[in-house]
Design an enzyme around this catalytic site. Structure first.
Site, PDB file in Angstrom:
ATOM      1  N   LYS A   1       3.511   4.646 -11.651  1.00 34.93           N
ATOM      2  CA  LYS A   1       2.141   4.143 -11.833  1.00 34.93           C
ATOM      3  C   LYS A   1       1.251   5.279 -12.310  1.00 34.93           C
ATOM      4  CE  LYS A   1      -1.591   1.679  -9.535  1.00 34.93           C
ATOM      5  NZ  LYS A   1      -1.964   0.888  -8.362  1.00 34.93           N
TER       6      LYS A   1
ATOM      7  N   CYS B   1      -3.365   8.143  -7.785  1.00 37.32           N
ATOM      8  CA  CYS B   1      -4.608   8.074  -6.994  1.00 37.32           C
ATOM      9  C   CYS B   1      -5.460   9.280  -7.381  1.00 37.32           C
ATOM     10  CB  CYS B   1      -4.304   8.088  -5.502  1.00 37.32           C
ATOM     11  SG  CYS B   1      -4.127   6.430  -4.885  1.00 37.32           S
TER      12      CYS B   1
ATOM     13  N   LYS C   1       0.860  -1.195   0.000  1.00 33.98           N
ATOM     14  CA  LYS C   1       0.000   0.000   0.000  1.00 33.98           C
ATOM     15  C   LYS C   1       0.902   1.253   0.000  1.00 33.98           C
ATOM     16  CE  LYS C   1      -3.995   2.191   1.040  1.00 33.98           C
ATOM     17  NZ  LYS C   1      -5.000   2.351  -0.009  1.00 33.98           N
TER      18      LYS C   1
HETATM   19  C1  LIG Z   1      -9.692   0.078  -2.055  1.00 35.80           C
HETATM   20  C2  LIG Z   1      -8.563   0.395  -2.994  1.00 35.80           C
HETATM   21  C3  LIG Z   1      -7.424   1.040  -2.519  1.00 35.80           C
HETATM   22  C4  LIG Z   1      -6.369   1.350  -3.378  1.00 35.80           C
HETATM   23  N1  LIG Z   1      -5.251   1.956  -2.895  1.00 35.80           N
HETATM   24  C5  LIG Z   1      -4.193   2.200  -3.711  1.00 35.80           C
HETATM   25  C6  LIG Z   1      -2.985   2.746  -3.205  1.00 35.80           C
HETATM   26  O1  LIG Z   1      -2.821   2.991  -2.006  1.00 35.80           O
HETATM   27  N2  LIG Z   1      -1.982   2.982  -4.095  1.00 35.80           N
HETATM   28  C7  LIG Z   1      -2.083   2.697  -5.434  1.00 35.80           C
HETATM   29  O2  LIG Z   1      -1.139   2.918  -6.179  1.00 35.80           O
HETATM   30  N3  LIG Z   1      -3.222   2.163  -5.927  1.00 35.80           N
HETATM   31  C8  LIG Z   1      -4.264   1.902  -5.106  1.00 35.80           C
HETATM   32  N4  LIG Z   1      -5.409   1.334  -5.617  1.00 35.80           N
HETATM   33  C9  LIG Z   1      -5.499   1.063  -7.081  1.00 35.80           C
HETATM   34  C10 LIG Z   1      -5.175  -0.394  -7.428  1.00 35.80           C
HETATM   35  O3  LIG Z   1      -3.865  -0.740  -7.080  1.00 35.80           O
HETATM   36  C11 LIG Z   1      -5.390  -0.661  -8.932  1.00 35.80           C
HETATM   37  O4  LIG Z   1      -4.518   0.159  -9.688  1.00 35.80           O
HETATM   38  C12 LIG Z   1      -6.819  -0.421  -9.409  1.00 35.80           C
HETATM   39  O5  LIG Z   1      -7.761  -0.734  -8.403  1.00 35.80           O
HETATM   40  C13 LIG Z   1      -7.180  -1.239 -10.657  1.00 35.80           C
HETATM   41  O6  LIG Z   1      -6.919  -2.627 -10.486  1.00 35.80           O
HETATM   42  P1  LIG Z   1      -8.018  -3.695  -9.959  1.00 35.80           P
HETATM   43  O7  LIG Z   1      -9.201  -3.630 -10.885  1.00 35.80           O
HETATM   44  O8  LIG Z   1      -7.301  -5.014  -9.987  1.00 35.80           O
HETATM   45  O9  LIG Z   1      -8.366  -3.270  -8.582  1.00 35.80           O
HETATM   46  C14 LIG Z   1      -6.468   1.010  -4.764  1.00 35.80           C
HETATM   47  C15 LIG Z   1      -7.615   0.362  -5.233  1.00 35.80           C
HETATM   48  C16 LIG Z   1      -8.658   0.049  -4.375  1.00 35.80           C
HETATM   49  C17 LIG Z   1      -9.867  -0.670  -4.913  1.00 35.80           C
END
Ligand SMILES: Cc1cc2nc3c(=O)[nH]c(=O)nc-3n(C[C@H](O)[C@H](O)[C@H](O)COP(=O)(O)O)c2cc1C
Length: 366
Positions: free
Chosen positions: A176, A138, A44
């Protein structure tokens, strides 16, 4: 079967990584995922001052299939980690000590200030993590402090901040990127100019998951109010695949891509590999289905490699990129195949005679 892949000099036991978010929320859950068989994890996102990070409840919202109830879209208004940096530094050290062969990537984010980024980089690097992922993406909350996608939307900032980090780091740096931009290649290329050797894509897409028709409040509702949040899960996969392919076709060959967005099984993961990702990351999928999904991911990859005769994961990477073309070229190819008439089947009388749903089915490939 050997599922390892070497990316930017780092050998991943397999291409499957936990994406930054709740699946990498602390050392204990990261260790549990390694035990389950994951190749690595992006923790995270951390910053210097956790006291400035205050989360709200509720902070998630789901979009379900109208027929099956399955979750197809997911919105979050969660911030980066609210745990103190000292705790994280200790945990990064512990994880690398206990799991030296597993890959640990630290996701970092800071305010627009060289000293802060470089201090955070030095501190985290000292713990022995394998690589950095710079969170330029983010799309909510942190943006109010000009962080996250506030940087990722501006190529000049991406280049400058990446160069601050690469100036003091001696491990690979990935950036990212946010999908909330017209052309994801521009800020990505800027990060590469700043010294990034890998691009992770995508973070979440700005969204409003729905409106409660009883209360008239948009969701997720916190004390009656909301903010637009980040959209993830299955529904974003086609957008992520398009952006990953654009990056794979547009970045220098030696820049690696970590594909992210809506991956829930080996089929989804393979699509990302075929379009140029060397590794893939899963976040929402793991939140909804648990770390055990790694079993199917590995088995499905193995089966695909056996069936299709691939000897290494590296051989799969980018294999489908050669099939992108231009519209004009598709028309030429249809002409050459003497199928031009098929493209003209959408003439007025045909549309009038048939039900529109029938016409839609006729023009659909899968
Ligand atoms: C609840 C939640 C918290 C997230 N927190 C972060 C974070 O702290 N840092 C980050 O780079 N991406 C964060 N993301 C983004 C995910 O790493 C990812 O890029 C995005 O959700 C798309 O992938 P997925 O469909 O597999 O979730 C978060 C996503 C979710 C759903």
């Amino acid at each position: 079967m050997d599922l390892s892949i070497t990316v930017n000099g780092i050998t991943f036991p397999n291409p499957f990584l936990l994406g930054s978010g709740p699946p990498g929320t602390n050392a204990r859950v990261i260790a549990k995922s390694y035990d389950a068989g994951w190749g690595g994890a992006v923790a995270k996102t951390v910053s210097l001052e956790s006291a400035k990070v205050v989360n709200v409840v509720p902070r998630y919202g789901k979009l379900r299939s109208r027929t099956s109830g399955e979750v197809i879209g997911f919105e979050n208004i969660e911030l980066i980690s609210d745990r103190p940096i000292d705790v994280w530094l200790q945990e990064f050290r512990q994880v690398k000590k206990d799991y030296p062969k597993h890959i640990l990537i630290a996701s970092i984010m800071e305010e627009y200030e060289k000293n802060r980024w470089q201090e955070l980089t030095r501190m985290v690097q000292d713990t022995g993590v394998d690589a950095f992922e710079l969170n330029f993406s983010c799309p909510h909350g942190m943006t109010e402090r000009r962080m996250g996608s506030e940087m990722g939307e501006h190529p000049d900032l991406c280049e400058e901040v990446t160069s601050w980090v690469t100036e003091v780091s001696n491990i690979p740096v990935w950036a990212k990127m946010t999908p909330n931009i017209t052309n994801i290649k521009e800020p990505s290329l800027a990060a590469v100019r700043g010294g990034a050797v890998g691009i992770s894509a995508i973070n979440t897409i700005l969204s409003v998951i729905g409106v409660d028709l009883n209360t008239l409040r948009p969701m997720p509702t916190v004390e009656g109010h909301t903010v637009p949040g980040g959209y993830s899960s299955q529904a974003v996969r086609p957008i992520a695949l398009r952006m990953v392919s654009q990056l794979a076709l547009g970045l220098p060959q030696d820049v690696s891509i970590s594909g992210i967005g809506g991956i829930e099984n080996s089929h989804d993961a393979l699509e990302f590999l075929l379009l140029g990702s060397s590794t893939v990351q899963l976040c929402t999928g793991v939140m909804l289905h648990g770390v055990k999904m790694i079993d199917e991911l590995k088995q499905g990859l193995e089966k695909f490699m056996t069936d299709k005769g691939f000897n290494s994961v590296q051989e799969i990477v980018g294999k489908s990129l050669g099939y992108f073309s231009t519209h004009m070229d598709l028309v030429q190819k249809m002409k050459a195949a003497k199928r031009t008439k098929a493209g003209e089947a959408s003439r007025d009388n045909e549309w009038a005679q048939k039900d529109i749903t029938e016409k839609t089915a006729e023009l659909t490939s899968n």
